[in-house]
Design an enzyme around this catalytic site. Structure first.
Site, PDB file in Angstrom:
ATOM      1  N   GLU A  10       1.022  -1.052   0.017  1.00 48.53           N
ATOM      2  CA  GLU A  10       0.294  -0.196   0.043  1.00 48.53           C
ATOM      3  C   GLU A  10       1.254   1.688  -0.232  1.00 48.53           C
ATOM      4  OE1 GLU A  10      -2.969  -0.089   0.158  1.00 48.53           O
ATOM      5  OE2 GLU A  10      -3.471  -1.727  -0.223  1.00 48.53           O
ATOM      6  N   SER A  13     -50.412 -21.127  41.688  1.00 50.80           N
ATOM      7  CA  SER A  13     -50.013 -21.708  42.229  1.00 50.80           C
ATOM      8  C   SER A  13     -48.897 -21.672  43.327  1.00 50.80           C
ATOM      9  CB  SER A  13     -50.904 -23.254  42.493  1.00 50.80           C
ATOM     10  OG  SER A  13     -51.846 -23.107  42.076  1.00 50.80           O
TER      11      SER A  13
END
Length: 776
Positions: A193, A471
């Protein structure tokens, strides 16, 4: 006359010269002023750009998301894990199945495994790489040994990353320092690069010129002239618009960046910033995370061909994506390897070998975004007690949770496979579910499912579905009563008979049993195990609704609880997580153990920030809780939970309780073994009726989960002050072991019956009992 005509007119000539001189000073003054204004504007713009550059680079340059990890799997001789469970956990951590010896790979032949671990930095120190050999038989690890690496009797596998807490812009990265990076990576990056990175001052005019000529000749963009500094500026500060203004800003900011910062600082920032891929809505930035994402490897462990692939992807992460376009990626990688060879970075032989290797990319990303959204949701809420959201999104914290991937898998499987079978038609399709699993003794949340589609990050029913518990409240009513042993024991007769309450405003309330029947006097343990409504309401009214409310609060309910009598039938609403919290206290003999999802939090470097240790507070008499535990075991053996043993092995001792609300709108089951506590809920989001009870809806989900997980049966320790006696509960008297209706029941010392009845057991009964005792 001739002479006079040929003589020039000096006045006229002078006039022309002065006219020309008059225009030229004005023109240059204009240009000078224009230039001065331009310089002032440029200087001002440079000052602005300089502030932008330095502001972003000073202090915290990156927002790094927090990483959330599951608990690590510990391997040793005798460790409880199935072969399929171990392989699933290896795959969750992106281990590759191969015959090689590279880190992050494994081999399996039946129950025999060879595992090449990667090593991991835990809060208490570094776990090095090792090569392990082990065999799994009967869901237990055998013949465990460290074949290569530092010997140890116990080895922790790296924990799977199960998600993260991301910044708003959804960028993700793993920060690396330049001295931690393999030297070959930046050298290759510059060779491809920016060969003159250490020589230019941010821009390279010759490179730009060459690129322009190449692009003109090709008639399209075939070459870029940007330096690494320019690429970094573009990524950090600018849009991707191809305009002259943006390119000008890019050049100016590159010069300013190089003016303020060292080359190594710029290079390190580039290594952490460069965009290298996408995972859904999350963008992959930096070589550190890309290494994990594509190879499941730490950056420092990458080989030549892997480094070449990552550097090659800088040119076009989507175009050269090795998972979607392996041929393109291979061609680009090999080109980079050839450039590395030409630059003298690697020898020809090494380059040839690297070009011949496969891409080496893991089959799937090392982790997907928040694998367990409901669980991560609870983690975030627990973290919110101690951490700001912006810190969680940007400081790169490491969060070590209690999630057990094997148990989470079993929980998701139980919900997703069972719920569709609970109903038919539109009513069946509308059913939803939640499941919460904790470690019985510690309160660690091991698994959490927020809906029948566990991967969907929508409404989290485990945390946010506030539904009447029915319950499930009854064990707490009877616990409050049994803490008064002079009034209540497990054999105290309670009335299963209807009655009517009339309030001051004229309203009447008449509770009924679910089946509509009445049985007269029944022993308390039977009333609980068979979940009769009328006895529970009578006992609750007798001891006081406020006492029941205080009991629930002590066990961890932090929302207001009404004191209406209907509360005694479970009209109080809770989420599944809250139910798990209060049942944790029943499972641990009366200790309020706050649920926790987090073991430890560290910073990005592994320094401990917070440790979340076990906290307990005794809130009930262990003796009374033991009596309730007995009745909940009876529920599973003889009562409303007995259908669980159609699925669960009979030898696994369990304790639990069903819960059902009016019209079956909510189906609940909460219960525990010796190791695990689980709470299941089934219902509809619109609160519509179903045909389900606790036993026909939530219990099948719960049972299917419990049947999948290796665990020990529930065997409670008998507290001091509790004695077991053979009694005839119907006649409230002590009796002989072999008498009819004899039952061995626990009593708080001094509360046992004083009356004794004897059947003078026959010889046949005694012989049968003796033989039965031999085989128990």
């Amino acid at each position: 006359m001739k002479k006079s005509r040929s003589t020039p007119n000096p006045r006229k000539k002078s006039s022309r010269r002065s006219s020309g001189n008059g225009r030229r000073p004005w023109f240059w003054r204009f240009l000078f002023r224009l230039g001065a204004i331009g310089l002032v504007l440029l200087a001002g713009w440079m000052v602005y750009l300089d502030a932008v550059v330095t502001d972003r680079f000073e202090g915290r340059r990156f927002e790094v998301p927090s990483r959330v990890y599951a608990r690590p799997l510990e391997l040793f001789d005798g460790a409880s894990v199935s072969a399929s469970g171990l392989e699933r956990e290896l795959e969750l951590s992106s281990y590759r199945k191969s015959g090689g010896s590279e880190a992050g790979s494994y081999q399996r032949s039946g129950g025999r495994f060879v595992i090449n671990t990667r090593g991991f930095l835990f809060p208490d120190g570094e776990e090095p790489k090792r090569r392990l050999s082990l065999t799994i038989a009967g869901d237990r690890v055998q013949q465990f040994s460290v074949v290569q690496g530092e010997p140890s009797p116990i080895v922790r596998l790296e924990p799977a990353q199960i998600g993260g807490i991301y910044p708003a812009h959804r960028e993700d990265r793993i920060l690396v320092q330049l001295d931690e990076v393999p030297a070959l990576l930046p050298a290759t990056l510059m060779a491809i690069e920016d060969r003159n990175f250490y020589d230019h001052h941010g821009i390279a005019p010759l490179s730009i010129g060459r690129a322009m000529l190449a692009n003109i000749r090709a008639g399209r963009i075939v070459q870029g002239g940007s330096t690494l500094t320019q690429q970094l500026v573009k990524n950090l500060f600018l849009s991707r618009d191809q305009t002259l203004l943006r390119k000008g800003n890019e050049a100016l900011m590159s010069l300013l960046l190089e003016l303020h910062y060292e080359k190594d600082d710029i290079l390190e920032t580039y290594l952490n910033e460069v965009y290298l891929g996408q995972a859904g809505t999350r963008s992959i930035h930096g070589f550190g995370l890309a290494s994990q994402f594509f190879f499941g490897e730490s950056l420092r462990d990458l080989e030549v061909h892997q480094i070449a692939l990552l550097v090659g992807m800088v040119k076009g992460p989507s175009y050269y994506n090795p998972r979607r376009h392996p041929e393109r990626a291979t061609e680009r990688r090999n080109l980079v390897i050839s450039e590395m060879e030409q630059a003298g970075l690697i020898e020809p032989g090494r380059a040839a070998r690297a070009r011949g290797l496969p891409l080496g990319v893991s089959e799937r990303p090392s982790y997907s975004e928040n694998r367990y959204p409901a669980y991560i949701d609870l983690v975030r809420r627990h973290l919110a007690r101690d951490y700001r959201q912006e810190d969680l999104q940007s400081e790169g914290l490491r969060i070590f949770t209690t999630l057990n991937p094997a148990i989470q898998y079993a929980a998701e499987f139980a919900v997703s496979r069972t719920v569709p079978r609970l109903g038919s038609g539109e009513a069946g399709k509308s059913l939803e579910a939640a499941l919460v699993v904790t470690a019985k003794d510690s309160g660690e949340v091991l698994a959490l499912v927020g809906g029948k589609e566990p991967q969907y990050a929508g409404f989290n029913r485990a945390l946010d579905a506030q539904r009447p518990i029915g319950s499930l409240i009854k064990p707490f009513i009877y616990l409050a009563a049994l803490q008064q042993p002079d009034r209540y024991t497990l054999i105290t007769p309670v009335q299963d008979k209807s009655f009517t309450l009339e309030f001051d405003d004229g309203r009447r309330w008449q509770p009924k049993n679910y089946d509509g029947e009445e049985r007269g006097d029944v022993p308390l343990h039977e009333a609980l195990s068979h979940s009769y409504n009328l006895p529970a309401v009578r006992v609750g009214l007798d001891i006081g609704v406020d006492v029941v409310r205080d009991t629930l609060t002590a066990f961890g309910v932090d929302s207001p609880i009404s004191q209406y009598p209907s509360m005694l039938l479970g009209s109080v609403s809770m989420s599944p997580v809250t139910v798990a919290q209060i049942y944790q206290g029943l499972a641990t003999s009366g200790f309020n153990t706050p649920l926790r999802t987090i073991r430890e939090v560290t910073d990005a470097r592994g320094q401990a920030l917070s440790r979340y240790s076990l906290e307990v507070e005794q809130v009930a008499d262990p003796s009374a809780v033991h009596l309730v535990q007995y009745a909940m075991q009876e529920t599973m053996q003889e009562g409303t939970g007995r259908s669980a043993y159609y699925t669960v092995p009979e030898e696994l001792t369990l304790a639990g309780k069903t819960g059902t609300t009016d019209d079956g709108r909510d189906s609940w089951f909460a219960g525990f073994s010796g190791d695990l506590l689980a709470v299941a809920w089934v219902g509809r989001d619109d609160n519509g009726p179903t045909s389900l009870t606790g036993a026909s809806g939530a219990l099948p989900v719960w049972s299917r989960f419990m049947a999948q997980v290796p665990q020990h049966g529930f065997s409670p320790v008998v507290p001091d002050g509790v004695n077991y006696h053979w009694v005839n509960s119907r006649r409230q008297a002590l009796t002989d072991e072999y008498c009819d209706n004899a039952r061995l029941l626990p009593f708080i010392a001094g509360s046992e019956p004083t009356q004794t009845i004897s059947c003078s057991g026959t010889l046949e009964r005694r012989i049968r009992g003796w033989f039965e005792g031999l085989f128990q």
